[in-house]
Design a protein around this motif. Sequence first.
Motif, short mmCIF file in Angstrom:
data_model
loop_
_atom_site.label_atom_id
_atom_site.label_comp_id
_atom_site.label_asym_id
_atom_site.label_seq_id
_atom_site.Cartn_x
_atom_site.Cartn_y
_atom_site.Cartn_z
N THR A 173 29.78 -31.38 -101.49
CA THR A 173 31.21 -31.47 -101.18
C THR A 173 31.70 -32.89 -101.35
O THR A 173 30.98 -33.86 -101.07
CB THR A 173 31.49 -31.02 -99.74
N MET A 174 32.92 -33.01 -101.82
CA MET A 174 33.63 -34.30 -101.90
C MET A 174 35.00 -34.07 -101.27
O MET A 174 35.97 -33.74 -101.95
CB MET A 174 33.74 -34.76 -103.35
N THR A 179 36.96 -31.32 -103.61
CA THR A 179 36.12 -30.82 -104.71
C THR A 179 34.78 -30.34 -104.18
O THR A 179 34.18 -30.98 -103.31
CB THR A 179 35.89 -31.91 -105.76
N ILE A 180 34.33 -29.21 -104.73
CA ILE A 180 32.99 -28.68 -104.45
C ILE A 180 32.22 -28.68 -105.77
O ILE A 180 32.72 -28.19 -106.79
CB ILE A 180 33.04 -27.25 -103.89
N SER A 199 40.26 -23.97 -109.80
CA SER A 199 41.06 -24.51 -108.70
C SER A 199 41.67 -23.33 -107.97
O SER A 199 42.42 -22.54 -108.57
CB SER A 199 42.16 -25.44 -109.22
N ILE A 200 41.33 -23.19 -106.69
CA ILE A 200 41.81 -22.04 -105.92
C ILE A 200 42.41 -22.49 -104.60
O ILE A 200 42.10 -23.57 -104.09
CB ILE A 200 40.69 -21.02 -105.66
N ARG A 201 43.26 -21.63 -104.04
CA ARG A 201 43.76 -21.84 -102.68
C ARG A 201 42.75 -21.21 -101.73
O ARG A 201 42.50 -20.00 -101.82
CB ARG A 201 45.15 -21.22 -102.52
N LYS A 213 45.19 -26.71 -103.29
CA LYS A 213 44.05 -26.11 -103.96
C LYS A 213 42.79 -26.96 -103.78
O LYS A 213 42.85 -28.16 -103.58
CB LYS A 213 44.34 -25.92 -105.45
N VAL A 214 41.65 -26.27 -103.87
CA VAL A 214 40.34 -26.90 -103.87
C VAL A 214 39.70 -26.65 -105.23
O VAL A 214 39.80 -25.54 -105.78
CB VAL A 214 39.44 -26.33 -102.75
N THR A 215 39.06 -27.66 -105.80
CA THR A 215 38.44 -27.57 -107.11
C THR A 215 36.94 -27.28 -106.98
O THR A 215 36.27 -27.89 -106.16
CB THR A 215 38.63 -28.87 -107.91
N VAL A 216 36.46 -26.36 -107.80
CA VAL A 216 35.03 -26.02 -107.86
C VAL A 216 34.58 -26.20 -109.30
O VAL A 216 35.19 -25.66 -110.21
CB VAL A 216 34.78 -24.57 -107.39
N ARG A 217 33.49 -26.96 -109.51
CA ARG A 217 33.00 -27.14 -110.88
C ARG A 217 31.52 -27.47 -110.89
O ARG A 217 30.94 -27.88 -109.89
CB ARG A 217 33.78 -28.22 -111.60
#
Length: 534
Positions: A173-174, A179-180, A199-201, A213-217
């Motif tokens: 996590t950041m 960001t995840i 990017s999701i809510r 939103k939170v970003t996952v990558r």
Amino acid sequence: MVSQSKTPAPEPSTTNMPSAPPAVKGVAKTLAQHHKAVIGFLLGFFLVLLLYTFLSGQLVSSEDAIVRAVTQQSTAAVHTDQDGRTTSPTSPTSTSSNTTQDNLEGKNTERSSQPAVNDEASDKMEEDLIRQDIDQAGTKNGTNHKPGAPRKPICDLSDPRYDICEISGDARTMGTNRTILYVPPVGERGLADDSHEWSIRDQSRKYLEYINKVTVRSLDAQAAPGCTSRHAVPAVVFAMNGLTSNPWHDFSDVLIPLFITTRVYEGEVQFLVSDLQPWFVDKYRLILTNLSRYDIVDFNQDSGVRCYPHITVGLRSHRDLGIDPARTPRNYTMLDFRLYIREVYSLPPAGVDIPFKESSMQRRPRAMLINRGRTRKFVNFQEIAAAVVAAGFEVVPVEPRRDLSIEEFSRVVDSCDVLVGAHGAGLTNFFFLRTNAVMLQVVPWGHMEHPSMVFYGGPAREMRLRDVEYSIAAEESTLYDKYGKDHPAIRDPESIHKQGWQFGMKYYWIEQDIKLNVTRFAPTLQQVLQMLRG
């Protein structure tokens, strides 16, 4: 001549030798065929032996690989921490120092790395359920997954209500970047799709635009930031903002989805909350601390890099204020949720009857009469309270406030047999009623029967409460006095709804108050009284 035979030739003679008889030729031919057969047999035997040796080597290699995998798994399952204590993967070896408690009280609430004693069978069942849930999400994902390909971050965007991401393995996590990251293991480096990003809510209403939103990558280990803390339990990232502060939305948008998403962990999960609302944490502290035994992390303010074995981003939600048992890991229902809430607030268990029947004393059944503070309020509240008393009830009048202590108020609701109120958030207190208690919903004017049933009536019945609805007449609405009987809002509510939801909201949810005709209301009160006595 018989020179082909291996029989020694006779001494030469000065006389002419006669030709070999036919019998000798037959023997020579038979011997030659036998010689070829023996050579063929030996060659075949050698090939079979060679093949057997090769296959045996492969089997041994496979067995060695299996043994190594099992050994590695066993080694990972039990390890020794820095103090020499044996811990399991589900033991809380690292927890948050950047907690909600820090934010609210300015105190350091960092926990020590104490090992947890877990039921291994229960842990395995939970892991299997979680893994199955992750695999099911993978089948819905829009990305292409080839059989045998390494697992990548799985973000399922197909549900009409919510988006959700599940990451297993090295998840980091950041918080300050929202960001995840998923870092693939060594054997999968270069195979994961590093360019794929979502990017999701991270709440249960995916289209509510003011939830950030939170970003996952994916990110290769060489480029990923190092861990500043490691955690042995899973984590769930979710937002507390949105439509919260209204009790109905508190439960429908956050608490019930959080129950659906995390109850299976039995408290062995940590919450990373984006857009944390301190008032929400304070108000629902008992529920939050029961669903997670670990400190809540203020995700937006968390500057470290936390590493978890599994992270869920977002909350699952089935419908407004509802649960679909077929879509939960343990077939949870709304009844399970109501009983869970009652347990959290230390209310009597399910087997205890409604207060009117449970008490050995002869007394009237108690009716909590809720009056809303602003819209859809009872303008003749005192007259209604008197009518309820005249019908044979003891009245508990209530005007809910945001600062009302749920711990105390839940016990008051539990002591009542009936909850009476106009369609609205105050009826959400039906979670604290006992089985077979009655919710009496006063339905405002304007074809409000359907939302009244969907938002409250249906959930009440699913929780084994008895639902009674009283639909007011046009004359019982303040809209009648304000606009007159010929206004479309009175004469033809359907024409208002056809203009768009905002028009129905304007008239029937916001502008309307209720002046109850107590004479018309009296038979409904008698109906409720008979239900309680039956």
